[in-house]
Write a protein that holds these residues in place. Structure first.
Motif, mmCIF file in Angstrom:
data_model
loop_
_atom_site.group_PDB
_atom_site.id
_atom_site.type_symbol
_atom_site.label_atom_id
_atom_site.label_comp_id
_atom_site.label_asym_id
_atom_site.label_seq_id
_atom_site.Cartn_x
_atom_site.Cartn_y
_atom_site.Cartn_z
ATOM 1 N N ASP A 29 0.848 -1.186 0.000
ATOM 2 C CA ASP A 29 0.000 0.000 0.000
ATOM 3 C C ASP A 29 0.889 1.243 0.000
ATOM 4 N N GLY A 41 -8.429 1.055 -4.565
ATOM 5 C CA GLY A 41 -9.001 1.429 -3.278
ATOM 6 C C GLY A 41 -9.640 0.252 -2.566
ATOM 7 N N SER A 42 -10.347 -0.589 -3.314
ATOM 8 C CA SER A 42 -10.984 -1.770 -2.719
ATOM 9 C C SER A 42 -9.957 -2.747 -2.159
ATOM 10 N N GLY A 73 -7.209 -1.792 -0.777
ATOM 11 C CA GLY A 73 -6.492 -1.119 0.312
ATOM 12 C C GLY A 73 -5.157 -0.541 -0.090
ATOM 13 N N LYS A 74 -4.956 -0.302 -1.378
ATOM 14 C CA LYS A 74 -3.654 0.182 -1.848
ATOM 15 C C LYS A 74 -3.363 1.627 -1.420
ATOM 16 N N PHE A 75 -4.380 2.406 -1.119
ATOM 17 C CA PHE A 75 -4.172 3.806 -0.756
ATOM 18 C C PHE A 75 -4.013 4.014 0.748
ATOM 19 N N ARG A 76 -4.003 2.943 1.511
ATOM 20 C CA ARG A 76 -3.821 3.081 2.950
ATOM 21 C C ARG A 76 -2.409 3.578 3.255
ATOM 22 N N ALA A 111 0.055 1.711 -7.611
ATOM 23 C CA ALA A 111 -1.360 1.382 -7.401
ATOM 24 C C ALA A 111 -2.094 1.286 -8.734
ATOM 25 N N SER A 140 -11.327 6.537 -12.489
ATOM 26 C CA SER A 140 -12.405 6.027 -11.637
ATOM 27 C C SER A 140 -12.282 4.518 -11.431
ATOM 28 N N ASP A 194 -9.160 3.910 -9.209
ATOM 29 C CA ASP A 194 -9.507 4.262 -7.829
ATOM 30 C C ASP A 194 -10.342 3.163 -7.175
ATOM 31 N N HIS A 195 -11.289 2.610 -7.930
ATOM 32 C CA HIS A 195 -12.157 1.566 -7.373
ATOM 33 C C HIS A 195 -11.382 0.283 -7.094
#
Length: 473
Positions: free
Chosen positions: A72, A224-225, A227-230, A301, A217, A220-221
């Protein structure tokens, strides 16, 4: 798709162009101040970009996206430590360096403790930086081998020879302009190369978005789902390299040592016009470095999202190969050539910095580059090698700056103990884990080495020389 003639032409134009640009800074004045400090006449903003470029290598460009792909954005926790360290260096170290006419960081140790410790710290720097640069140079061969794989295969060149050719090409070209132009060439080529690799990475990011159906988009989905942006992980475990505590504490100690005691970085600070500009250059570089690492992680990501939609035919041998493989095989011709040139720009800027401060270790650095091919993720190997030794270096500098009681013998004793502890935690990790049940991540090594060196050095000094040590002028 692989690289075509256009891509290879762009790479060749870059390599030739940056070499000729660096040679332009050749000067008839070969005094120490002119050659190694560029007459202390370089503007702060150029030094700031050069600092960022010097701490950015091929390891950064290919490994950091791989970290986001595998994990992440947790690496940004370490970058927070980088920012804190810069403030500490401005308060503690930079005023000391501008008190005298210093050309290297280790002259400060000579002035405080004496010639023995001066030689010891300088020698440790040479050995450690040579080893770390060897790993960084090995990362160049990963990129060049992927980029030229079809050509190498056509001529039946073995993997070992490919590595030698890859390392030799970049090292020799960088050596030419570094030797001829001195510090001026290093700094100004750094500025150009940073512009190239950042622009190239931005182009790469938007190209990935173009290749993903639905663009940002969808990225991001998917990312984000997963957890890569944590960013933050507040769990505490000494084996976790990317927790908040390891990042902030470990990152602070690591950067305080690398930017406060490492000749590669200190040399840039000493090349500024005065103390105020040195501080401005260092602090502003922190903003650039945070933004840059965020960009590299964002690329990782995005690659995760792309390969979720278009899985690779074969699994990647390591995460270090994901970004360069994507560039060569998936990006349009022309853009792929620009991006390979951008990665080589990062490699050459970092290597030129090392060659300028370690000219006597070029051969060692080249040899260690070939040994590094059997290691793991290259960015962590490089940081581990630095972390093992730089804790003791930072501890000695803090003994000299923050205390008056410390003696040369005490500082040497502390340095030996700090280095020994870290070598054991690194090389004897399996034994330590079986004995204690703990594994110590590389992010903690500088902090441990610093504390051990400082405590032992101060204690030995107090026992062997109760009276205050007179600070040498």
């Amino acid at each position: 798709m692989g690289l075509n003639a256009l891509d290879l032409a762009l790479i060749a134009i870059y390599l030739l162009g940056i070499t000729l640009f660096g040679i332009r800074f050749r000067s008839a004045d070969r005094s120490l101040k002119s050659y190694f400090l560029a007459d202390r006449n370089i503007p702060w903003w150029a030094i700031s970009l050069s600092i960022v470029s010097a701490e950015t290598s091929t390891l950064t460009v290919i490994s950091i996206p791989g970290l986001a792909y595998d994990r992440d954005f947790g690496f940004l926790q370490i970058v927070l430590g980088y920012l804190i360290a810069r403030v500490m260096i401005c308060i503690i170290f930079i005023p000391q360096y501008f008190r005298g006419e210093f050309y290297t960081a280790y002259q400060l140790i000579d002035a405080r403790f004496g010639a023995r410790l001066h030689r010891f710290t300088a020698g440790l720097f040479l050995a450690t930086r040579a080893a770390a640069e060897g790993v960084r140079v090995w990362a160049i061969s990963i990129v060049v081998c992927i980029a030229l794989s079809s050509i190498f295969a056509h001529f039946g060149i073995t993997p070992e020879i490919r590595d030698i050719i890859s390392v030799a090409i970049i090292t020799l070209l960088t050596l030419v302009y570094t030797f001829e132009g001195g510090m001026s060439a290093v700094v100004w080529t750094d500025v150009v190369q940073m512009t190239i690799y950042v622009a190239g990475t931005i182009i790469g990011f938007f190209t990935i978005l173009h290749l993903v159906p639905g663009g940002w988009s969808v990225v991001d989905h998917i990312a984000g789902s997963a957890g890569k942006f944590r960013i933050f992980d507040f769990s505490f475990s000494p084996s976790n390299s990317y927790s908040f505590w390891a990042g902030v504490i470990g990152g602070t100690f690591l950067t305080t040592s690398t930017h406060g005691t490492d000749q590669l970085m200190v040399q840039r600070l000493l090349a500024t016009k005065n103390e105020g500009q040195a501080k401005l250059a260092l602090l502003s570089s922190g903003i650039f470095i945070f933004t840059q690492f965020g960009l590299f992680l964002l690329v990782g990501a995005s690659l995760f999202a792309f390969y979720k939609l278009f899985p690779p035919l074969t699994a990647f041998a390591s995460s270090d190969r994901i970004f360069p493989t994507f560039i060569v095989n998936r990006m349009p011709h022309g853009i792929s050539g620009i991006l390979i040139a951008a990665i080589l720009a990062a490699a050459m800027s970092n290597l030129s910095a090392a060659l300028n401060s370690l000219s006597s270790t070029t051969v060692v650095e080249f040899g260690l580059a070939l040994l590094s091919r059997h290691g793991g993720r290259v960015v962590e190997i490089g940081l581990t090698i630095i972390s093992v030794a730089y804790g003791s270096l930072l501890g000695v500098f803090l003994l000299g700056i923050l205390t008056r009681r410390a003696t040369e013998n005490g500082a040497i004793a502390g340095m030996v103990c700090g280095l020994a502890i870290n070598l054991y935690l690194w090389l004897g990790a399996a034994h330590f884990a079986s004995w204690t049940g703990l594994r110590i991540s590389y992010t903690w090594l500088v902090a441990i080495g610093t504390v051990v060196t400082f405590v032992v050095g101060y204690s030995v000094s107090a026992v062997t020389s109760p009276s205050l040590q007179r600070v040498r002028a």
